[in-house]
Design an enzyme around this catalytic site. Structure first.
Site: not given
Ligand SMILES: [Mn+2]
Length: 433
Positions: A85, A203
């Protein structure tokens, strides 16, 4: 020796387009930092995706600085790698800005060497492997890489000492395989030697043990999507409540991880079903009563009657911090649909063509049918259209566009010539200083 393993902080993520959700992510990071200091860690590892985007806003950078300052004050070194990201195709990422401020150390392969109290740079071919050092522990790692880049990079991340931590932002097949539907970039057998594998990218918190070593993912610090709900509520015949997943970080003592939970805003994953509108409404209110007013609810309502979803959304929005409701109409019996005959839709020619295509008709036969249909027979209009087409095609062939000779010799602006990678530096390409 004790350290905090944090990953997927996603600072700046305005989930559901709500700015206060980004604040939630910042609060979670702050809570983790405070807890890590309280637990007296020797150092901190951030395994990628500190930021949700590679170009964080000033507000988001400020959030990072304020939390990292907690470690700086206590002289606790922080080592970080960029995730998918927040890695950048530019030379300098927000991580390097934080590094210049003395708030963290970016580890991995870099163009120039870095020195500091807790970093060493090792020259490999024409790049430098920048690694962390705390006491007798080496901290190695690299930013998120594609599968084919990893093949080249992983063998370089070999520790020199007996105790080491490998920090990567990648999905490992063996961990993903258990129950996650996710792409992976490497398997355990690809990994170089390390005493502990501090990973990010998945996650959900995951601790995977193999040969007495741990590959661990602390999970994202806040609830990133509905799979990470804090409570799962299903109400069809009976009301069923189930705990979802926990949020926090890993406290790693002598290379053994322990999950440390932090409090976050509730995220409810709700599904309610009823045959009739009244029953559905009753169940909906019963569920709402059980939810924290500061929580977020993502709900799916299923009902035999048509329902005004907007009305449900309004009620939920008043009762909760945020709610999203989707509706699905359920039908008891599927109505029988009368199938019409093909002959009602197609003309004779089309029916013939369909028959041919369904059967084992050879191409020639189909071709002949089409030619016959359009070129012979008495359809004058069609014949004319066809003639025009043939004429057009003939014109196009005899009058070719003049070749733009000049254009050809001119190099096209903005397009660089691509060379084959020659050195490790060329291979690593974008993103390194
Ligand atoms: Mn991530």
């Amino acid at each position: 020796m004790k350290f905090a393993h944090i990953a997927d902080v996603h600072l700046g993520y305005e989930q559901y387009n709500q700015p206060w959700r980004a604040e939630d992510f910042a609060k979670a990071f702050m809570a983790i930092a405070e807890k890590a200091v309280e637990r007296d860690v020797d150092f901190v590892v951030i395994a990628g995706d500190l930021f949700h985007r590679s170009l964080p806003s000033p507000r988001t950078i400020k959030e990072a600085v304020e939390t990292l300052w907690i470690f700086r004050k206590e002289n606790i070194p922080v080592f970080a790698v960029e995730g998918n990201h927040d890695k950048t195709s530019r030379d300098i990422s927000a991580y390097h800005l934080l590094e210049s401020l003395g708030l963290l150390n970016v580890i991995g392969l870099r163009r120039s060497p870095v020195s500091g109290d807790n970093v060493r740079s090792l020259k490999i071919q024409n790049v430098y492997l920048v690694k962390g050092v705390v006491g007798d522990v080496e901290i190695l790692g690299d930013r998120h890489r594609s599968r084919w880049q990893l093949e080249k990079v992983l063998p370089l991340l070999k520790p020199e000492s007996e105790k080491s931590v490998l920090v990567l932002h990648q999905a490992v097949k063996e961990v993903v395989d258990i129950e996650l539907d996710m792409a992976y970039e490497l398997t355990i057998s690809d990994l170089p030697e390390a005493s502990y594998y501090a990973f990010g990218h998945i996650h959900m918190p995951r601790i995977y043990e193999f040969n007495g070593r741990f590959i661990a993912y602390p999970g994202s610090v806040e609830r990133y999507d509905l799979r990470e709900a804090s409570r799962i509520i299903r109400y069809k015949s009976d009301l069923a409540l189930k705990d979802g997943i926990k949020k926090g970080f890993l406290l790693v003592k002598n290379f053994k991880p322990e999950f440390v939970e932090i409090g976050t805003r509730e995220l409810y994953d709700v599904e309610i079903e009823d045959e009739g509108f009244e029953g559905l409404e009753k169940k909906f209110f019963e569920v709402l009563e059980k939810l924290d007013k500061e929580g977020v609810m993502i709900a799916k309502l299923k009902c035999g009657d048509a329902v005004d979803v907007r009305r449900f959304n309004e009620v939920a929005a008043k009762r909760l911090r945020y709610a999203e409701i989707r509706f699905e109409r359920i039908f008891e019996e599927v109505e029988e649909v009368e199938l019409k005959q093909e002959s009602e839709f197609f003309n004779e020619f089309e029916l013939k063509l369909l028959d041919l295509l369904r059967g084992e008709a050879d191409e020639d036969e189909v071709y002949r049918l089409i030619v016959d249909h359009y070129l012979s027979g008495g359809d004058v209009e069609k014949q004319e259209v066809m003639d025009e087409k043939i004429q057009e095609m003939a014109e196009e062939q005899t009058e070719p566009e003049p070749e733009p000779v000049e254009e050809k010799t001119k190099p096209i602006e903005g397009k660089k010539e691509t060379k084959k990678p020659k050195t490790l530096l060329d291979f690593l390409g974008e993103g390194e200083e």
